[in-house]
Design an enzyme around this catalytic site. Structure first.
Site, mmCIF file in Angstrom:
data_model
loop_
_atom_site.group_PDB
_atom_site.id
_atom_site.type_symbol
_atom_site.label_atom_id
_atom_site.label_comp_id
_atom_site.label_asym_id
_atom_site.label_seq_id
_atom_site.Cartn_x
_atom_site.Cartn_y
_atom_site.Cartn_z
ATOM 1 N N GLY A 31 1.047 -1.155 -0.153
ATOM 2 C CA GLY A 31 -0.272 -0.255 -0.162
ATOM 3 C C GLY A 31 0.958 1.146 0.115
ATOM 4 N N PHE A 33 0.441 3.665 -2.416
ATOM 5 C CA PHE A 33 0.636 3.701 -3.253
ATOM 6 C C PHE A 33 1.063 4.745 -3.923
ATOM 7 C CE2 PHE A 33 -3.484 0.861 -4.002
ATOM 8 C CZ PHE A 33 -2.701 -0.131 -3.710
ATOM 9 N N HIS A 37 3.574 1.310 -7.607
ATOM 10 C CA HIS A 37 2.711 0.977 -7.445
ATOM 11 C C HIS A 37 1.698 0.567 -9.020
ATOM 12 C CE1 HIS A 37 4.085 0.902 -3.049
ATOM 13 N NE2 HIS A 37 3.759 0.125 -3.337
ATOM 14 N N GLN A 61 7.582 -10.023 8.080
ATOM 15 C CA GLN A 61 8.257 -9.234 7.260
ATOM 16 C C GLN A 61 9.499 -8.189 7.718
ATOM 17 O OE1 GLN A 61 6.183 -9.066 2.956
ATOM 18 N NE2 GLN A 61 7.892 -6.859 2.961
ATOM 19 N N GLY A 147 8.400 -5.689 -8.736
ATOM 20 C CA GLY A 147 8.753 -4.910 -9.124
ATOM 21 C C GLY A 147 10.684 -5.047 -9.736
ATOM 22 N N SER A 185 9.615 5.122 -3.901
ATOM 23 C CA SER A 185 9.148 4.040 -2.181
ATOM 24 C C SER A 185 7.978 4.561 -1.255
ATOM 25 C CB SER A 185 10.742 3.777 -1.850
ATOM 26 O OG SER A 185 10.697 3.147 -0.237
ATOM 27 N N ARG A 187 8.577 4.245 1.401
ATOM 28 C CA ARG A 187 9.388 5.015 2.517
ATOM 29 C C ARG A 187 9.613 6.563 2.579
ATOM 30 N NH1 ARG A 187 10.475 -0.469 2.866
ATOM 31 N NH2 ARG A 187 9.470 -1.619 5.324
HETATM 32 P P1 AMP Z 1 5.465 -2.255 -1.573
HETATM 33 O O1 AMP Z 1 3.847 -1.846 -1.468
HETATM 34 O O2 AMP Z 1 7.160 -1.993 -1.375
HETATM 35 O O3 AMP Z 1 6.037 -4.004 -0.658
HETATM 36 O O4 AMP Z 1 5.803 -2.711 -3.318
HETATM 37 C C1 AMP Z 1 4.746 -3.941 -3.831
HETATM 38 C C2 AMP Z 1 4.985 -3.803 -5.183
HETATM 39 O O5 AMP Z 1 5.795 -3.150 -6.160
HETATM 40 C C3 AMP Z 1 6.610 -4.630 -4.904
HETATM 41 O O6 AMP Z 1 6.869 -5.332 -6.125
HETATM 42 C C4 AMP Z 1 7.664 -4.213 -5.554
HETATM 43 O O7 AMP Z 1 9.145 -4.395 -6.117
HETATM 44 C C5 AMP Z 1 6.625 -2.683 -6.934
HETATM 45 N N1 AMP Z 1 7.002 -1.456 -6.651
HETATM 46 C C6 AMP Z 1 7.108 -0.092 -5.381
HETATM 47 N N2 AMP Z 1 8.745 0.130 -6.016
HETATM 48 C C7 AMP Z 1 8.573 0.246 -6.957
HETATM 49 C C8 AMP Z 1 9.319 1.278 -8.202
HETATM 50 N N3 AMP Z 1 9.585 1.990 -8.205
HETATM 51 N N4 AMP Z 1 8.869 0.795 -9.135
HETATM 52 C C9 AMP Z 1 8.511 -0.370 -9.720
HETATM 53 N N5 AMP Z 1 8.061 -1.453 -8.739
HETATM 54 C C10 AMP Z 1 8.309 -0.877 -7.801
#
Ligand code: AMP
Length: 288
Positions: A31, A33, A37, A61, A147, A185, A187
């Site tokens: 989430g 987003f 995402h 995790q 990603g 990100s 974060r």
């Molecule tokens: P997360 O919500 O951070 O766990 O990310 C969910 C999915 O989005 C994961 O497969 C991440 O690798 C992908 N993701 C997050 N940030 C990016 C980004 N900047 N570019 C491509 N994919 C991303």
């Protein structure tokens, strides 16, 4: 778009899709987003006839000293964003729905979980492999999109799918970046404006390594590239290098020489507070 928050309902809905012969594409997320995402959602829509996005900040995790409680959450905001992308189901269960108090099973991968982020985050990738396994069972996707931003996660999921014979195609999506190069990100929302500027050193370090390879040819020693990147990042006030490595993008085994699958991967803590990761190929990729 349907918001689904229970296991019973997600199994029922995706089971009905399956019966109707739909091709199901899953995007697992935590989430908050951003465009990264949303790009994964668009890719998923192009790969299947039904798209399901999971939104779950997976407690198993996160390490005890990590940011589980602080992780940004806003279901209403995310729901609207996913709906605009034409997602069919947003699956956002509560932690208690996914983990009974007696839960005690983990999916563990060995060497591929141990280096890079695994060294600094013990148990993290077991948590990832376990939740992704559960999501695969619950949603029975034909294809799942991850990603490349999370290089180790993607390599690990590909390995797990082969090892455990999941009949699911895993598709990687290139890293989506801000115009100045910062990898998007959730974060990044922790960063102050000054830290946000400092954080540019991650993508810049990779860009410099790529330039060095372009000018000096791929005979340049791997150790020199790693040392130069680590020194460049450490020269930025408040930046502490967790690791800089050059690895094969599929196996994550350290490279002894640069080839088309060589990725520079790095993790940096900014002001001891925000841990960011980034990675990039050092030669133009072969598109596999
Ligand atoms: P997360 O919500 O951070 O766990 O990310 C969910 C999915 O989005 C994961 O497969 C991440 O690798 C992908 N993701 C997050 N940030 C990016 C980004 N900047 N570019 C491509 N994919 C991303």
């Amino acid at each position: 778009m349907k918001l689904v928050q229970t296991i019973a309902e997600v199994v029922r809905e995706t089971g009905a899709w399956r019966k109707d012969g739909e091709r199901i594409a899953l995007v697992p997320t935590m989430g908050w987003f951003h465009e990264g995402h949303l790009s994964l959602m668009r890719l998923a829509r192009s790969l299947g006839s039904r798209t399901i996005v999971s939104l779950f900040v997976n407690p198993i995790q996160f390490g005890p000293r990590e940011d589980l409680a602080a992780y940004p959450r806003d279901l209403d905001r995310d729901r609207q964003m996913a709906e605009k992308e034409g997602v069919d189901i947003l699956f956002a269960p509560a932690a208690e729905e996914m983990f009974e108090p007696q839960f005690q099973t983990r999916v563990t991968l060995s060497t591929i979980s141990q280096g890079l982020c695994g060294a600094d985050r013990p148990g993290h990738f077991d948590g990832v492999a376990t939740i992704v396994t559960k999501l695969f069972h619950l949603t029975s996707p034909d294809v799942a999109v991850f990603g490349e931003k999370d290089l180790q996660q993607l390599a690990l999921i590909r390995r797990m799918v082969r090892d455990l014979n999941f009949n699911i195609e895993i598709v990687g999506h290139p890293i989506v970046r801000e115009p100045d190069g910062l990898a998007m990100s959730s974060r990044n929302s922790y960063l102050t404006d000054a830290e946000r500027r400092t954080a540019l050193c991650l993508s810049q370090a990779i860009g410099r390594a790529r330039e060095t390879v372009r000018h000096s040819g791929n005979a340049v020693p791997v150790e020199n590239l790693v040392a130069a990147a680590a020194a460049f990042i450490a020269a930025h006030a408040g930046c502490q290098v967790d690791y800089v490595s050059i690895v094969d993008r599929w196996s994550l085994v350290p490279c002894t020489a640069i080839n088309r699958d060589s990725v520079m991967a790095l993790a940096v803590k900014i002001n001891g507070r925000v841990r960011l990761i980034d990675n990039g190929l050092l030669l133009p990729g072969d598109g596999r």
